[in-house]
Design a protein around this motif. Structure first.
Motif, PDB file in Angstrom:
ATOM      1  N   GLN B  90      79.077  30.037 -60.446  1.00  0.00           N
ATOM      2  CA  GLN B  90      79.002  28.585 -60.301  1.00  0.00           C
ATOM      3  C   GLN B  90      80.156  27.869 -60.997  1.00  0.00           C
ATOM      4  OE1 GLN B  90      76.905  26.349 -58.799  1.00  0.00           O
ATOM      5  NE2 GLN B  90      75.738  27.935 -57.751  1.00  0.00           N
ATOM      6  N   VAL B  91      80.978  28.627 -61.709  1.00  0.00           N
ATOM      7  CA  VAL B  91      82.089  27.987 -62.423  1.00  0.00           C
ATOM      8  C   VAL B  91      83.057  27.378 -61.421  1.00  0.00           C
ATOM      9  CG1 VAL B  91      84.144  28.432 -63.816  1.00  0.00           C
ATOM     10  CG2 VAL B  91      81.944  29.402 -64.490  1.00  0.00           C
ATOM     11  N   ILE B  92      83.409  26.153 -61.688  1.00  0.00           N
ATOM     12  CA  ILE B  92      84.396  25.491 -60.829  1.00  0.00           C
ATOM     13  C   ILE B  92      85.783  25.990 -61.213  1.00  0.00           C
ATOM     14  CG2 ILE B  92      85.515  23.278 -60.369  1.00  0.00           C
ATOM     15  CD1 ILE B  92      82.718  22.010 -60.822  1.00  0.00           C
ATOM     16  N   VAL B  93      86.481  26.558 -60.270  1.00  0.00           N
ATOM     17  CA  VAL B  93      87.874  26.940 -60.498  1.00  0.00           C
ATOM     18  C   VAL B  93      88.748  25.881 -59.842  1.00  0.00           C
ATOM     19  CG1 VAL B  93      89.654  28.655 -60.081  1.00  0.00           C
ATOM     20  CG2 VAL B  93      87.326  29.393 -60.610  1.00  0.00           C
ATOM     21  N   HIS B  94      89.545  25.250 -60.646  1.00  0.00           N
ATOM     22  CA  HIS B  94      90.431  24.199 -60.136  1.00  0.00           C
ATOM     23  C   HIS B  94      91.682  24.834 -59.553  1.00  0.00           C
ATOM     24  CE1 HIS B  94      88.338  20.679 -61.875  1.00  0.00           C
ATOM     25  NE2 HIS B  94      87.910  21.576 -62.743  1.00  0.00           N
ATOM     26  N   HIS B  95      91.972  24.462 -58.329  1.00  0.00           N
ATOM     27  CA  HIS B  95      93.212  24.896 -57.678  1.00  0.00           C
ATOM     28  C   HIS B  95      94.161  23.707 -57.713  1.00  0.00           C
ATOM     29  CE1 HIS B  95      90.008  27.301 -56.017  1.00  0.00           C
ATOM     30  NE2 HIS B  95      90.719  27.892 -55.087  1.00  0.00           N
ATOM     31  N   HIS B  96      95.295  23.870 -58.368  1.00  0.00           N
ATOM     32  CA  HIS B  96      96.321  22.822 -58.330  1.00  0.00           C
ATOM     33  C   HIS B  96      97.496  23.370 -57.532  1.00  0.00           C
ATOM     34  CE1 HIS B  96      94.428  19.917 -61.040  1.00  0.00           C
ATOM     35  NE2 HIS B  96      93.919  20.972 -61.631  1.00  0.00           N
ATOM     36  N   CYS B  97      97.719  22.778 -56.390  1.00  0.00           N
ATOM     37  CA  CYS B  97      98.545  23.416 -55.357  1.00  0.00           C
ATOM     38  C   CYS B  97      99.843  22.667 -55.082  1.00  0.00           C
ATOM     39  CB  CYS B  97      97.759  23.496 -54.046  1.00  0.00           C
ATOM     40  SG  CYS B  97      96.108  24.192 -54.229  1.00  0.00           S
ATOM     41  N   LYS B  98     100.867  23.465 -54.755  1.00  0.00           N
ATOM     42  CA  LYS B  98     102.137  22.905 -54.284  1.00  0.00           C
ATOM     43  C   LYS B  98     102.286  23.293 -52.817  1.00  0.00           C
ATOM     44  CE  LYS B  98     107.154  23.272 -54.943  1.00  0.00           C
ATOM     45  NZ  LYS B  98     107.501  21.863 -54.874  1.00  0.00           N
ATOM     46  N   ALA B  99     102.705  22.340 -52.049  1.00  0.00           N
ATOM     47  CA  ALA B  99     102.917  22.583 -50.621  1.00  0.00           C
ATOM     48  C   ALA B  99     104.382  22.923 -50.371  1.00  0.00           C
ATOM     49  CB  ALA B  99     102.539  21.333 -49.832  1.00  0.00           C
ATOM     50  N   TYR B 100     104.613  23.952 -49.565  1.00  0.00           N
ATOM     51  CA  TYR B 100     105.983  24.375 -49.266  1.00  0.00           C
ATOM     52  C   TYR B 100     106.306  24.070 -47.808  1.00  0.00           C
ATOM     53  CZ  TYR B 100     105.799  26.658 -53.763  1.00  0.00           C
ATOM     54  OH  TYR B 100     105.688  26.896 -55.106  1.00  0.00           O
ATOM     55  N   ASP B 101     107.593  24.025 -47.540  1.00  0.00           N
ATOM     56  CA  ASP B 101     108.038  23.633 -46.207  1.00  0.00           C
ATOM     57  C   ASP B 101     107.607  24.611 -45.128  1.00  0.00           C
ATOM     58  OD1 ASP B 101     111.229  22.173 -47.298  1.00  0.00           O
ATOM     59  OD2 ASP B 101     109.155  21.432 -47.327  1.00  0.00           O
ATOM     60  N   ASP B 102     107.366  25.856 -45.510  1.00  0.00           N
ATOM     61  CA  ASP B 102     106.968  26.839 -44.492  1.00  0.00           C
ATOM     62  C   ASP B 102     105.469  26.791 -44.197  1.00  0.00           C
ATOM     63  OD1 ASP B 102     106.880  29.868 -46.606  1.00  0.00           O
ATOM     64  OD2 ASP B 102     105.974  27.888 -46.802  1.00  0.00           O
ATOM     65  N   GLY B 103     104.796  25.801 -44.724  1.00  0.00           N
ATOM     66  CA  GLY B 103     103.371  25.644 -44.422  1.00  0.00           C
ATOM     67  C   GLY B 103     102.459  26.365 -45.382  1.00  0.00           C
ATOM     68  N   THR B 104     103.029  27.079 -46.318  1.00  0.00           N
ATOM     69  CA  THR B 104     102.199  27.788 -47.286  1.00  0.00           C
ATOM     70  C   THR B 104     101.926  26.898 -48.494  1.00  0.00           C
ATOM     71  OG1 THR B 104     104.120  28.722 -48.392  1.00  0.00           O
ATOM     72  CG2 THR B 104     103.122  30.041 -46.617  1.00  0.00           C
ATOM     73  N   PHE B 105     100.927  27.319 -49.240  1.00  0.00           N
ATOM     74  CA  PHE B 105     100.621  26.686 -50.520  1.00  0.00           C
ATOM     75  C   PHE B 105     100.535  27.773 -51.579  1.00  0.00           C
ATOM     76  CE2 PHE B 105      99.326  22.280 -49.798  1.00  0.00           C
ATOM     77  CZ  PHE B 105      99.257  22.255 -48.428  1.00  0.00           C
ATOM     78  N   VAL B 106     100.926  27.417 -52.775  1.00  0.00           N
ATOM     79  CA  VAL B 106     100.610  28.257 -53.924  1.00  0.00           C
ATOM     80  C   VAL B 106      99.834  27.385 -54.897  1.00  0.00           C
ATOM     81  CG1 VAL B 106     101.490  29.588 -55.856  1.00  0.00           C
ATOM     82  CG2 VAL B 106     102.622  29.739 -53.638  1.00  0.00           C
ATOM     83  N   CYS B 107      98.661  27.870 -55.264  1.00  0.00           N
ATOM     84  CA  CYS B 107      97.775  27.078 -56.127  1.00  0.00           C
ATOM     85  C   CYS B 107      97.626  27.785 -57.471  1.00  0.00           C
ATOM     86  CB  CYS B 107      96.390  26.936 -55.497  1.00  0.00           C
ATOM     87  SG  CYS B 107      96.418  26.251 -53.832  1.00  0.00           S
ATOM     88  N   MET B 108      97.890  27.052 -58.536  1.00  0.00           N
ATOM     89  CA  MET B 108      97.614  27.576 -59.870  1.00  0.00           C
ATOM     90  C   MET B 108      96.107  27.439 -60.097  1.00  0.00           C
ATOM     91  SD  MET B 108     100.612  28.345 -60.883  1.00  0.00           S
ATOM     92  CE  MET B 108     100.652  28.460 -62.665  1.00  0.00           C
ATOM     93  N   MET B 109      95.511  28.480 -60.645  1.00  0.00           N
ATOM     94  CA  MET B 109      94.063  28.513 -60.786  1.00  0.00           C
ATOM     95  C   MET B 109      93.674  28.314 -62.240  1.00  0.00           C
ATOM     96  SD  MET B 109      93.209  29.230 -57.659  1.00  0.00           S
ATOM     97  CE  MET B 109      91.815  30.284 -57.289  1.00  0.00           C
ATOM     98  N   PHE B 110      92.827  27.315 -62.448  1.00  0.00           N
ATOM     99  CA  PHE B 110      92.377  26.992 -63.796  1.00  0.00           C
ATOM    100  C   PHE B 110      90.856  27.059 -63.832  1.00  0.00           C
ATOM    101  CE2 PHE B 110      96.262  25.221 -65.727  1.00  0.00           C
ATOM    102  CZ  PHE B 110      97.071  25.095 -64.603  1.00  0.00           C
ATOM    103  N   PRO B 111      90.313  27.842 -64.754  1.00  0.00           N
ATOM    104  CA  PRO B 111      88.848  27.893 -64.836  1.00  0.00           C
ATOM    105  C   PRO B 111      88.263  26.675 -65.519  1.00  0.00           C
ATOM    106  CG  PRO B 111      89.807  29.323 -66.478  1.00  0.00           C
ATOM    107  CD  PRO B 111      90.950  28.773 -65.687  1.00  0.00           C
ATOM    108  N   THR B 112      89.089  25.800 -66.000  1.00  0.00           N
ATOM    109  CA  THR B 112      88.623  24.515 -66.509  1.00  0.00           C
ATOM    110  C   THR B 112      89.543  23.473 -65.886  1.00  0.00           C
ATOM    111  OG1 THR B 112      90.051  24.798 -68.427  1.00  0.00           O
ATOM    112  CG2 THR B 112      87.761  25.406 -68.688  1.00  0.00           C
ATOM    113  N   GLY B 113      89.479  22.242 -66.386  1.00  0.00           N
ATOM    114  CA  GLY B 113      90.358  21.228 -65.828  1.00  0.00           C
ATOM    115  C   GLY B 113      91.806  21.504 -66.195  1.00  0.00           C
ATOM    116  N   MET B 114      92.717  20.847 -65.541  1.00  0.00           N
ATOM    117  CA  MET B 114      94.136  21.087 -65.809  1.00  0.00           C
ATOM    118  C   MET B 114      94.588  20.126 -66.899  1.00  0.00           C
ATOM    119  SD  MET B 114      97.244  21.176 -63.081  1.00  0.00           S
ATOM    120  CE  MET B 114      98.955  21.190 -63.567  1.00  0.00           C
TER     121      MET B 114
END
Lengths: 492, 206
Positions: B90-114
């Motif tokens: 039930q732990v909320i994992v925060h995904h903080h994501c950057k969008a790239y021009d090729d349509g992909t995302f990379v999301c940094m994962m934080f088990p608490t808030g950022m």
């Protein structure tokens, strides 16, 4: 004691509660209620009702006596006693004491001990010990749920290295916390606003201080304040030690002239002086407000409370700990309600605060008449003129008053929601009276202003979701604080 | 290609709206602050950058670029027990994501808030359905389909209104994610080996 023992021993139990049959094992364990016993090893054990405990101990005592006589005869079965070493160690203290006491009992009772196993037939003393031990262990495991960890759901408390907790310091801190002499007119102590029967708040919208003056902020609870990264609603102090002194010299709170006045009051009391010098290992003339702040902070670090029904449900994985409505509400809290973004639930603890500051759209109406002029001044790099501002308006600046960053206007610290059912009214200005109204405030997206945090927006909660959210908030009440706790009064 | 452009365009336009939506910064000047001098220390306020390593607090524009999209989701941690009620599920994992021009995302994962001192424990790599279809078959089992998993993870977008979230959801649905952690959330440091979380295998949660 002898008469009590005699009465209890000769009185026939209503049922064979003590482990003569497997069925009674179950019946005994089901009857277990919380009764704390401090074991010689220092563990706090939960046990049966007093009569059942006594029966258990006396039967334990008897095998111990038989063990001793067996040992004297060289009986190898005496080793059976040691097989149940857990309980043997636990009961070593009381059983030794009881053995001594039993040895001094009148002859008929000593005879009872000697004969009881044979008289009841069948089960030998060692087997009885085994059954006793098993029963008590079962009882411990059953009663484990009732003897809960009061810090369940809380992180590890960090105590500053320069202010370790000691019993005496905590006592000193409690005395100071409750001492009305630490105010200009002798009418206000910390406990005047942080009342034990109101979860260490005062039930008022705005705090009241000396001479009946009303302040500009709602009293925050001291419970779990030890876990905050900053103190006061605007976070202007870092630690509990520094926070403790602030209200004493605030003219609308305790109203003392300066820090020296605090020292003078404490110095006049020989009891305080004696405690201070002992606790801090100082000479009387070395007393400073630093010591006073540390003592109060030490007491406040004991005001921690976890173990709410929600904690048992979430961290304890006890699905029966909260109602279905509260369980649904916990999901609203973490999802559609967006509450957990600021009122954080972490992996293995939940402070329900992220220790950050937000403007959630409360109190802006106070600033509306003056904010235009203020913005114009700050935009041009000029110092704003606060002379025409009321105290309430200045108070509404919130975190800005500390950081001087315009982006922080009207921001206040995310409070913990633990025991929130007991801390009405709500918000930094006490302007919202009930939890239902708080939910409505967030559902509509707060009061509209240019400074409201982007995280606050309309939620479109249904009626059921609001009711569930309310049930969840009510499940955050720590068991410890469901009953008023009377703090021992200091000097009156 | 068209899908990629649509996805990137939809998400970037939303990013554009979000970045100008801040109610405060546009209206007021920065607080009076002497350039070349470090910002004053305020109790509880995090310093922006290490004062010894970056004394003039210089910001590279994309340093905090993982702010294009914020997602929170459950069922992203491996539970400690076999219980379906394990809190880690039930732990909320925060995904903080950057969008790239090729349509992909990379999301940094934080088990608490950022927050300033919160550290990511890994990242989720997000690719489009078309990109997923080019992966080797043996690789596909590590990826979860967001059209199914967004609902199962009870994922929400905390920084978006319901209407805003509804606009981007169709595009998010047509992506796949792979979650890779280098640290267990309860460990102080990254110990042992990095691991992949097969999100789709996590027990169902209410």
């Amino acid at each position: 004691m002898r008469r009590l023992l005699t009465f209890l021993m000769l009185r026939k139990p209503k049922r064979k509660t003590l482990i003569n049959t497997p069925g009674s094992l179950v019946s005994l364990s089901r009857q277990f209620i919380l009764m704390s016993v401090l074991a010689p090893t220092g563990e706090l054990l939960s046990f049966a009702s007093p009569r059942q405990l006594l029966h258990a101990l006396l039967y334990l005592l008897h095998p111990c006596s038989r063990k001793e006589s067996s040992q004297r005869k060289g009986d190898p079965n005496s080793a059976n006693f040691l097989r149940f070493s857990l309980l043997a160690r636990v009961f070593e203290g009381p059983s030794l004491a009881l053995r001594k006491r039993a040895a001094s009992l009148p002859l008929p009772l000593r005879a009872y001990f000697a004969k009881s196993c044979d008289a009841r037939g069948g089960i030998t003393g060692d087997k009885r010990l085994c059954l006793t031990s098993v029963t008590l262990l079962i009882g411990l495991s059953f009663s484990g749920g009732t003897f809960a960890d009061s810090t369940l759901g809380l992180p590890t408390l960090v105590v500053p290295a320069d202010n370790p907790q000691t019993t005496e310091k905590i006592t000193l801190g409690r005395l100071l916390f409750n001492d009305k002499r630490l105010s200009a007119d002798g009418s206000i102590s910390c406990a005047s606003c942080h009342q034990t029967d109101k979860a260490f708040t005062d039930g008022l919208a705005l705090a009241k201080g000396v001479a009946g003056q009303t302040g500009t902020r709602n009293t925050p609870s001291v419970i779990n304040a030890a876990f905050y990264q900053t103190q006061f609603l605007d976070g202007r102090e870092q630690g509990l030690e520094a926070q403790a002194l602030g209200p004493m010299v605030n003219p609308v709170e305790h109203g003392l002239k300066d820090h020296q006045a605090i020292i003078d009051i404490v110095r006049k009391d020989p009891n305080y002086l004696s405690l201070m010098t002992r606790v801090f290992n100082i000479q009387p003339q070395e007393l400073t407000t630093d010591h006073i702040g540390k003592a109060i902070a030490s007491f406040e670090r004991t005001l921690i409370a976890g173990d709410s029904p929600f904690d048992r449900y979430y961290f304890g994985m006890d699905q029966s700990a909260i109602s279905e409505s509260a369980a649904r509400g916990s999901r609203v809290f973490r999802r559609k309600g967006n509450c957990a973004v600021c009122h954080e639930i972490s992996i293995n603890n939940a402070l329900f605060t992220d220790n950050r500051f937000y403007n959630i759209g409360v109190g802006y109406k106070q600033l509306e008449p003056v904010i235009g002029e203020w913005l114009a001044a700050t935009t041009h790099g000029e110092q704003p003129d606060y002379s025409a501002w009321s105290d309430a308006q200045r108070s509404e600046l919130g975190r800005y008053a500390v950081t001087k960053m315009p982006a922080d206007i009207g921001q206040f610290k995310t409070p913990t929601l633990r025991n929130v059912a007991f801390t009405a009214p709500y918000m930094h200005d006490g302007s919202i009276k009930t939890l239902e109204e708080v939910i409505e405030h967030y559902d509509k997206g707060g009061e509209n202003s240019r400074f409201v945090d982007a995280k606050v927006f309309p939620l479109h909660l249904t009626k059921q979701e609001k009711a569930d959210l309310l049930a969840f908030l009510q499940s955050l009440t720590s068991v410890r604080y469901t009953q008023p706790i009377t703090a021992r009064p200091a000097h009156e | 290609m068209k899908t990629k452009l649509f996805l990137t365009g939809a998400l970037l336009s939303l990013v554009g709206c979000a970045s100008t939506g801040t109610p405060v910064a546009e209206q007021v000047a920065d607080a009076p602050h002497a350039h070349g001098h470090p910002a004053p220390v305020v109790p509880g306020q995090a310093k922006l950058y290490n004062e010894a390593l970056n004394p003039r607090q210089i910001e590279h524009p994309d340093h905090l670029g993982f702010n294009d999209l914020h997602i929170q989701a459950i069922r992203h941690l491996v539970p400690d027990t076999h219980s379906v009620h394990d809190p880690k599920l039930q732990v909320i994992v925060h995904h903080h994501c950057k969008a790239y021009d090729d349509g992909t995302f990379v999301c940094m994962m934080f088990p608490t808030g950022m927050k300033d001192q919160d550290k990511p424990i890994g990242f989720e790599y997000i690719i489009t359905t078309a990109q997923f279809n080019t992966l080797p078959e043996a690789e596909k089992k590590y990826w979860h389909y967001h059209k199914i998993e967004v609902a199962r993870a009870h994922a929400t977008f905390p920084d978006l209104t319901q209407e805003e979230a509804a606009k981007i959801l169709p595009a998010v649905h047509e992506t796949y994610g792979k979650v890779m952690y280098f640290q267990k959330p309860e460990d102080k440091y990254p110990l042992g080996e990095p691991y992949v979380v097969i999100v789709q295998h996590m027990p169902e949660q209410d």
